[in-house]
Structure formats: structure tokens, C-alpha cells
Design an enzyme around this catalytic site. Structure first.
Site, PDB file in Angstrom:
ATOM      1  N   GLY A  46       0.831  -1.189   0.000  1.00  0.00           N
ATOM      2  CA  GLY A  46       0.000   0.000   0.000  1.00  0.00           C
ATOM      3  C   GLY A  46       0.871   1.247   0.000  1.00  0.00           C
ATOM      4  O   GLY A  46       2.028   1.204   0.437  1.00  0.00           O
ATOM      5  N   GLN A  51       2.800   9.896   1.558  1.00  0.00           N
ATOM      6  CA  GLN A  51       4.134   9.281   1.603  1.00  0.00           C
ATOM      7  C   GLN A  51       5.022   9.728   0.439  1.00  0.00           C
ATOM      8  O   GLN A  51       6.232   9.516   0.469  1.00  0.00           O
ATOM      9  CB  GLN A  51       4.017   7.748   1.589  1.00  0.00           C
ATOM     10  CG  GLN A  51       3.456   7.170   2.869  1.00  0.00           C
ATOM     11  CD  GLN A  51       3.376   5.659   2.776  1.00  0.00           C
ATOM     12  OE1 GLN A  51       2.409   5.122   2.269  1.00  0.00           O
ATOM     13  NE2 GLN A  51       4.411   4.975   3.249  1.00  0.00           N
ATOM     14  N   CYS A 101       6.151  -0.457   7.073  1.00  0.00           N
ATOM     15  CA  CYS A 101       5.771   0.724   6.296  1.00  0.00           C
ATOM     16  C   CYS A 101       6.941   1.137   5.419  1.00  0.00           C
ATOM     17  O   CYS A 101       8.084   1.153   5.884  1.00  0.00           O
ATOM     18  CB  CYS A 101       5.396   1.851   7.256  1.00  0.00           C
ATOM     19  SG  CYS A 101       4.861   3.350   6.426  1.00  0.00           S
ATOM     20  N   LEU A 102       6.650   1.499   4.175  1.00  0.00           N
ATOM     21  CA  LEU A 102       7.728   1.929   3.270  1.00  0.00           C
ATOM     22  C   LEU A 102       8.411   3.199   3.783  1.00  0.00           C
ATOM     23  O   LEU A 102       9.549   3.470   3.427  1.00  0.00           O
ATOM     24  CB  LEU A 102       7.170   2.167   1.861  1.00  0.00           C
ATOM     25  CG  LEU A 102       6.624   0.925   1.137  1.00  0.00           C
ATOM     26  CD1 LEU A 102       5.957   1.326  -0.169  1.00  0.00           C
ATOM     27  CD2 LEU A 102       7.727  -0.092   0.898  1.00  0.00           C
ATOM     28  N   HIS A 143      -4.262   1.167   7.731  1.00  0.00           N
ATOM     29  CA  HIS A 143      -2.907   1.726   7.804  1.00  0.00           C
ATOM     30  C   HIS A 143      -2.777   2.936   6.852  1.00  0.00           C
ATOM     31  O   HIS A 143      -2.234   3.975   7.240  1.00  0.00           O
ATOM     32  CB  HIS A 143      -1.906   0.613   7.437  1.00  0.00           C
ATOM     33  CG  HIS A 143      -0.480   1.022   7.370  1.00  0.00           C
ATOM     34  ND1 HIS A 143       0.482   0.511   8.229  1.00  0.00           N
ATOM     35  CD2 HIS A 143       0.182   1.861   6.544  1.00  0.00           C
ATOM     36  CE1 HIS A 143       1.659   1.035   7.918  1.00  0.00           C
ATOM     37  NE2 HIS A 143       1.507   1.857   6.904  1.00  0.00           N
ATOM     38  N   GLU A 144      -3.317   2.797   5.631  1.00  0.00           N
ATOM     39  CA  GLU A 144      -3.191   3.887   4.647  1.00  0.00           C
ATOM     40  C   GLU A 144      -4.056   5.089   5.042  1.00  0.00           C
ATOM     41  O   GLU A 144      -3.645   6.235   4.867  1.00  0.00           O
ATOM     42  CB  GLU A 144      -3.572   3.401   3.243  1.00  0.00           C
ATOM     43  CG  GLU A 144      -2.735   2.239   2.708  1.00  0.00           C
ATOM     44  CD  GLU A 144      -1.239   2.435   2.842  1.00  0.00           C
ATOM     45  OE1 GLU A 144      -0.764   3.583   2.755  1.00  0.00           O
ATOM     46  OE2 GLU A 144      -0.528   1.428   3.066  1.00  0.00           O
ATOM     47  N   HIS A 147      -2.287   7.104   7.425  1.00  0.00           N
ATOM     48  CA  HIS A 147      -1.315   7.991   6.761  1.00  0.00           C
ATOM     49  C   HIS A 147      -1.981   9.295   6.321  1.00  0.00           C
ATOM     50  O   HIS A 147      -1.413  10.373   6.470  1.00  0.00           O
ATOM     51  CB  HIS A 147      -0.739   7.318   5.506  1.00  0.00           C
ATOM     52  CG  HIS A 147       0.474   6.472   5.745  1.00  0.00           C
ATOM     53  ND1 HIS A 147       1.629   6.962   6.323  1.00  0.00           N
ATOM     54  CD2 HIS A 147       0.725   5.164   5.459  1.00  0.00           C
ATOM     55  CE1 HIS A 147       2.530   5.982   6.381  1.00  0.00           C
ATOM     56  NE2 HIS A 147       2.011   4.883   5.868  1.00  0.00           N
TER      57      HIS A 147
HETATM   58 NI    NI Z   1       2.793   2.941   5.642  1.00  0.00          NI
END
Ligand code: NI
Length: 190
Positions: A46, A51, A101-102, A143-144, A147
Site C-alpha cells: 500500500g 508518503q 511501512c515503506l 494503515h493507509e 497515513h
Molecule cells: Ni505505511
């Protein structure tokens, strides 16, 4: 399409709420295509617009990236797009799942979240949709959406675990500063 730079921990934009998307424009279409390409290149499940430094409420997800077990497959990479996603119902039961997480490379922690949710969103054709989901997709979307509200998964771990992660987080913040912010501009936080 192009691959975008993913912001890492310590960048203020990751902790800033995004604004609603007002309509589909060529810029939004390009952003979605670039985000999908960026997510696939990073082997993520995701990616939220915040991000990549765009403060718009949209995200792309691809639960299959994890189910594939990291093996290279010939199957074309797919993704789904959620614009202005909103959680309108959650199940009563919170369940633990390990998250990464990226934007927080190398960090993983168990996070408790509702196991099922109902989400209202717009799709790429600007149609309003509602969908009930559970399992990995429900997890990724929560999670997204976090963000998009400026919340990171490490903000949701318990006090003790957070204490254990503190050193790793400090290191990530330092790395970001040494890589992306030239010393001459260190005082100038954009
Ligand atoms: Ni993330």
C-alpha cells in the site's frame, strides 16, 4: 509513469493530515499511476499520497504483493485505488497483526486494529462506493487511511514496544537528515 521518492520517518509531511480530493484531474490520474508504479517497485502492499509528499486523500493498495511471498511472478502487478476513503463502520474486535511501512524501513511491530471495516470512497471514475472488507485488505486500508490523517503505525503501538522502537526511530530520523538535507539547509525545514 515515474517512480516517486518515498518520504521517510522524520519528514513533517508524514505527520500532516491530507486534504480531500475535489475531482479527478489529469494531475490526479498521473499521481495515481506514479504511486502504483512506485508501490510495485518498492514491493509494498500500500502507498498513501502523503508518503510521496502530496497532501491529497488517496491511496493505492495491492494485498497480493504480500500473498505472493516476495517471489517474482509473471503475473502483471495489480492495484486498487481509494480516493477520499472513510471508515464508516468497524467490527468490535481488535486483532493483532505485524505491520511495516515503506516510510519506516526496517521497522515492524504488532498493531491492534478492528478485523473488519466498511469503507466509503470514490473510485478512479469518481463513483461513490461502499465496501465491507476483512483480513489483509482491511488491515492495509486502515494503515493507509491513518497515513492520510498524519498517523503512523508506530503511533499505535503500546508504550513498552514504543520504547523499544525509540532507538530505531531516532536512527531513521538521523539517516534522513544526513541523506536528504544538505548541511547548509539543515535549519530550513520546508
Ligand atoms: Ni505505511
Amino acid at each position: 509513469m515515474s517512480i516517486l521518492r518515498i518520504l521517510t520517518y522524520g519528514d513533517d509531511r508524514l505527520q500532516t493530515p491530507a486534504k480531500a480530493v475535489e475531482k479527478i484531474t489529469p494531475e490526479i490520474r498521473k499521481l495515481i499511476a506514479d504511486m502504483a508504479e512506485t508501490m510495485h517497485a518498492a514491493k509494498g502492499v500500500g502507498l498513501a499520497a502523503t508518503q510521496v509528499g502530496v497532501m491529497a486523500r488517496l491511496c493505492v493498495v495491492n494485498p497480493e504483493a504480500r500473498e505472493g511471498g516476495g517471489e517474482e511472478t509473471s503475473k502483471p502487478a495489480g492495484h486498487r485505488v481509494f480516493i477520499n476513503p472513510q471508515i464508516i463502520w468497524t467490527s468490535d474486535e481488535d486483532v493483532p497483526m505485524s505491520e511495516g511501512c515503506l516510510s519506516l524501513p526496517g521497522i515492524e511491530a504488532e498493531v491492534f486494529r478492528p478485523s473488519a471495516i466498511r469503507v466509503r470512497y470514490r473510485d478512479e471514475r469518481w463513483q461513490v462506493r461502499e465496501e465491507e472488507m476483512s483480513g489483509l485488505l482491511a488491515r492495509i486500508l486502515q494503515h493507509e487511511i491513518d497515513h492520510l490523517d498524519g498517523v503512523l503505525f508506530v503511533d499505535r503501538v503500546g508504550f513498552v514496544r514504543r520504547h523499544v522502537l525509540a532507538g530505531q526511530l531516532r536512527k531513521l530520523r538521523k539517516e534522513r537528515e544526513s541523506i536528504f538535507v544538505p548541511a547548509a539547509l539543515a535549519g530550513d525545514k520546508g
